[in-house]
Design a protein around this motif. Structure first.
Motif, PDB file in Angstrom:
ATOM      1  N   ILE A  99      58.244  24.086  12.503  1.00 10.01           N
ATOM      2  CA  ILE A  99      58.426  24.000  14.034  1.00 10.01           C
ATOM      3  C   ILE A  99      57.402  24.696  14.559  1.00 10.01           C
ATOM      4  N   ALA A 100      56.254  25.514  14.505  1.00 13.86           N
ATOM      5  CA  ALA A 100      55.484  26.126  15.253  1.00 13.86           C
ATOM      6  C   ALA A 100      54.948  24.864  16.399  1.00 13.86           C
ATOM      7  N   ILE A 101      54.445  24.310  16.123  1.00 12.00           N
ATOM      8  CA  ILE A 101      53.678  22.957  15.926  1.00 12.00           C
ATOM      9  C   ILE A 101      54.942  22.036  17.276  1.00 12.00           C
ATOM     10  N   ALA A 102      56.060  21.519  16.232  1.00 10.81           N
ATOM     11  CA  ALA A 102      56.886  20.501  17.617  1.00 10.81           C
ATOM     12  C   ALA A 102      56.935  21.350  18.922  1.00 10.81           C
ATOM     13  N   ILE A 103      57.769  22.788  18.751  1.00 16.21           N
ATOM     14  CA  ILE A 103      57.520  23.723  20.001  1.00 16.21           C
ATOM     15  C   ILE A 103      56.364  23.632  20.771  1.00 16.21           C
ATOM     16  N   ALA A 104      55.335  24.010  20.333  1.00 21.80           N
ATOM     17  CA  ALA A 104      54.913  23.560  21.506  1.00 21.80           C
ATOM     18  C   ALA A 104      53.938  22.164  21.222  1.00 21.80           C
ATOM     19  N   ALA A 130      46.366  22.157  28.174  1.00 22.59           N
ATOM     20  CA  ALA A 130      47.082  21.727  27.635  1.00 22.59           C
ATOM     21  C   ALA A 130      46.652  19.760  26.928  1.00 22.59           C
ATOM     22  N   ALA A 131      45.680  19.474  27.212  1.00 24.25           N
ATOM     23  CA  ALA A 131      45.970  18.049  27.064  1.00 24.25           C
ATOM     24  C   ALA A 131      45.009  18.493  25.674  1.00 24.25           C
ATOM     25  N   VAL A 132      44.154  19.038  26.072  1.00 24.99           N
ATOM     26  CA  VAL A 132      43.118  19.423  24.602  1.00 24.99           C
ATOM     27  C   VAL A 132      44.021  19.448  23.447  1.00 24.99           C
ATOM     28  N   GLY A 133      44.399  20.676  23.837  1.00 26.23           N
ATOM     29  CA  GLY A 133      46.422  21.244  22.743  1.00 26.23           C
ATOM     30  C   GLY A 133      46.351  20.334  21.853  1.00 26.23           C
ATOM     31  N   LEU A 134      46.859  19.181  22.793  1.00 35.58           N
ATOM     32  CA  LEU A 134      47.500  17.505  22.482  1.00 35.58           C
ATOM     33  C   LEU A 134      47.166  17.274  21.609  1.00 35.58           C
ATOM     34  N   PRO A 248      55.936  28.916  21.141  1.00 34.34           N
ATOM     35  CA  PRO A 248      55.454  28.807  19.677  1.00 34.34           C
ATOM     36  C   PRO A 248      54.499  29.351  18.681  1.00 34.34           C
ATOM     37  N   ALA A 249      54.271  30.656  19.568  1.00 36.11           N
ATOM     38  CA  ALA A 249      53.840  31.902  18.192  1.00 36.11           C
ATOM     39  C   ALA A 249      54.701  32.742  17.505  1.00 36.11           C
ATOM     40  N   VAL A 250      55.990  32.950  18.751  1.00 38.69           N
ATOM     41  CA  VAL A 250      57.244  33.284  17.496  1.00 38.69           C
ATOM     42  C   VAL A 250      57.736  32.384  16.443  1.00 38.69           C
ATOM     43  N   ALA A 251      57.778  30.911  17.188  1.00 41.72           N
ATOM     44  CA  ALA A 251      58.224  29.432  15.988  1.00 41.72           C
ATOM     45  C   ALA A 251      56.944  30.103  15.173  1.00 41.72           C
ATOM     46  N   ALA A 252      55.879  29.697  14.661  1.00 41.27           N
ATOM     47  CA  ALA A 252      54.926  30.113  13.875  1.00 41.27           C
ATOM     48  C   ALA A 252      55.271  31.654  12.973  1.00 41.27           C
ATOM     49  N   LEU A 253      55.531  32.397  13.798  1.00 41.00           N
ATOM     50  CA  LEU A 253      55.949  33.851  12.453  1.00 41.00           C
ATOM     51  C   LEU A 253      57.206  33.498  12.414  1.00 41.00           C
ATOM     52  N   ILE A 254      58.150  32.951  12.591  1.00 41.83           N
ATOM     53  CA  ILE A 254      59.538  32.480  12.235  1.00 41.83           C
ATOM     54  C   ILE A 254      59.233  31.730  10.883  1.00 41.83           C
ATOM     55  N   GLY A 255      58.618  30.945  11.375  1.00 44.97           N
ATOM     56  CA  GLY A 255      58.019  29.390   9.939  1.00 44.97           C
ATOM     57  C   GLY A 255      57.495  30.053   9.217  1.00 44.97           C
ATOM     58  N   PHE A 256      56.390  30.768   9.197  1.00 44.85           N
ATOM     59  CA  PHE A 256      55.902  31.430   8.182  1.00 44.85           C
ATOM     60  C   PHE A 256      56.564  32.408   7.349  1.00 44.85           C
ATOM     61  N   ALA A 272      47.431  27.933  20.922  1.00 44.71           N
ATOM     62  CA  ALA A 272      46.568  28.821  21.338  1.00 44.71           C
ATOM     63  C   ALA A 272      45.997  28.040  23.441  1.00 44.71           C
ATOM     64  N   CYS A 273      45.533  26.734  22.305  1.00 45.25           N
ATOM     65  CA  CYS A 273      44.971  25.674  24.360  1.00 45.25           C
ATOM     66  C   CYS A 273      46.896  26.277  25.413  1.00 45.25           C
ATOM     67  N   ILE A 274      47.748  25.297  24.180  1.00 46.03           N
ATOM     68  CA  ILE A 274      48.735  24.786  24.992  1.00 46.03           C
ATOM     69  C   ILE A 274      49.861  25.952  25.174  1.00 46.03           C
ATOM     70  N   MET A 275      49.864  27.767  24.820  1.00 42.84           N
ATOM     71  CA  MET A 275      50.532  28.822  24.842  1.00 42.84           C
ATOM     72  C   MET A 275      49.609  28.878  26.160  1.00 42.84           C
ATOM     73  N   PHE A 276      48.544  28.637  27.317  1.00 43.97           N
ATOM     74  CA  PHE A 276      47.733  29.693  27.719  1.00 43.97           C
ATOM     75  C   PHE A 276      47.341  28.381  28.864  1.00 43.97           C
ATOM     76  N   ALA A 277      47.602  27.063  28.719  1.00 48.73           N
ATOM     77  CA  ALA A 277      48.245  26.805  29.823  1.00 48.73           C
ATOM     78  C   ALA A 277      49.405  27.284  29.900  1.00 48.73           C
ATOM     79  N   SER A 278      50.389  27.392  29.398  1.00 51.20           N
ATOM     80  CA  SER A 278      51.531  27.797  30.279  1.00 51.20           C
ATOM     81  C   SER A 278      51.911  28.685  30.553  1.00 51.20           C
ATOM     82  N   ALA A 279      51.134  30.469  30.595  1.00 50.46           N
ATOM     83  CA  ALA A 279      50.597  31.698  31.308  1.00 50.46           C
ATOM     84  C   ALA A 279      49.730  30.571  32.147  1.00 50.46           C
ATOM     85  N   GLY A 280      48.337  29.883  32.032  1.00 48.55           N
ATOM     86  CA  GLY A 280      48.062  29.816  33.003  1.00 48.55           C
ATOM     87  C   GLY A 280      49.086  29.556  34.502  1.00 48.55           C
TER      88      GLY A 280
END
Length: 291
Positions: A99-104, A130-134, A248-256, A272-280
């Motif tokens: 789930i977390a990867i799908a959401i990311a 974001a591209a690095v994360g993908l 994605p982090a919340v999804a990872a927690l729930i998925g686990f 983390a790269c994708i989350m950082f890009a989104s926050a930035g």
């Protein structure tokens, strides 16, 4: 004696707590939906979620009291079509990858909309991040965790649908009282429900499946929508964007916790790269607004 309850200040953390509750509800619903995939498939779960959500929204909002004009009809049709396709794509992705990867991957859709047309150097840095994360998530090497390439493709399709959903949803949002959501969900149900029935048939009417589908509709659609509306009234848009970048982090927690989904170190780095890009991107947008 003068009452102090009316003047008592609202806790500053309340809007963020509302957003956190919205994210938790959404991904608990997603994990519950994933438990139904072996029984009725992603198509059946999508039909249940969208169909039941449409029924509840139509009953609560009663949008037929003020029918949309001809000018709004095209936007509503595209908005609803992308809403249904987005739900179907992300569930097909979750069926094959965590789930977390799908959401990311999916959140890169709204990120692309936010950065589209920008010529600021910092925004290109967010795109690169974001591209690095993908790239780290793509099933091109062993470090990616051997992700199913079809699942990754469906998540990318969901990202594209989310980008269209934002564009046409904004155009359709001029309708009052949440009518756009109700009509859009009805349009989405017009093709996802028949698709779900053709795939799962009478399996959709098994009481346990129907009850879980109702829970998914409430947790993934109704509750997050209401909580987000309450939070948006109290938060600047950039703070909302920062909070949602934690998806994605919340999804990872729930998925686990609910599904036992474990991620590799490389997959965590990609998220983390994708989350950082989104926050930035959210912070950069806020600075542009102040300027």
């Amino acid at each position: 004696m003068e009452s102090t309850s009316a003047t008592r200040p609202e806790p500053a953390a309340l809007p963020l707590l509302l957003l956190l509750a919205s994210l938790l509800s959404q991904y608990v619903g997603a994990a519950s939906a994933k438990s139904l995939f072996p029984l009725v498939g992603a198509e059946g779960v999508t039909g249940l979620r969208v169909g039941l959500s449409a029924l509840m929204l139509m009953a609560i909002l009663r949008p037929w009291r003020s029918l949309p004009g001809r000018g709004d009809l095209r936007n509503l049709l595209v908005y609803g079509a992308t809403l249904g396709a987005m739900n179907l794509s992300i569930y097909r992705a979750m069926e094959l990858i965590p789930i977390a990867i799908a959401i990311a991957i999916e959140v890169t859709g709204p990120l692309a909309v936010a950065l589209l047309g920008s010529h600021r150097l910092k925004d290109f840095l967010w795109i690169a991040c974001a591209a690095v994360g993908l790239v780290l998530l793509l099933p091109l090497h062993e470090a990616s965790g051997v992700l199913n390439p079809v699942g990754v493709a469906y998540a990318a399709a969901a990202a594209f649908c989310w980008a269209l959903y934002i564009v046409f949803g904004k155009r359709a949002s001029a309708l009052p009282g949440g009518q756009a959501v109700a009509w859009g969900m009805l349009v989405a149900a017009s093709f996802t429900v028949p698709l779900g029935i053709s795939h799962a048939g009478g399996g959709l009417l098994v009481p346990a499946v129907l009850f879980t589908g109702l829970a998914v509709a409430v947790l993934s659609s109704m509750v997050p929508y209401l909580l987000e509306m309450m939070a948006l009234r109290r938060l600047p848009s950039h703070v909302f964007g920062l909070a949602v970048s934690a998806s994605p982090a919340v999804a990872a927690l729930i998925g686990f916790l609910m599904l036992g989904e474990l991620l590799s170190a490389v997959q965590w780095a990609a998220i983390a790269c994708i989350m950082f890009a989104s926050a930035g991107s959210a912070l950069s947008k806020a600075r542009r607004g102040r300027e």
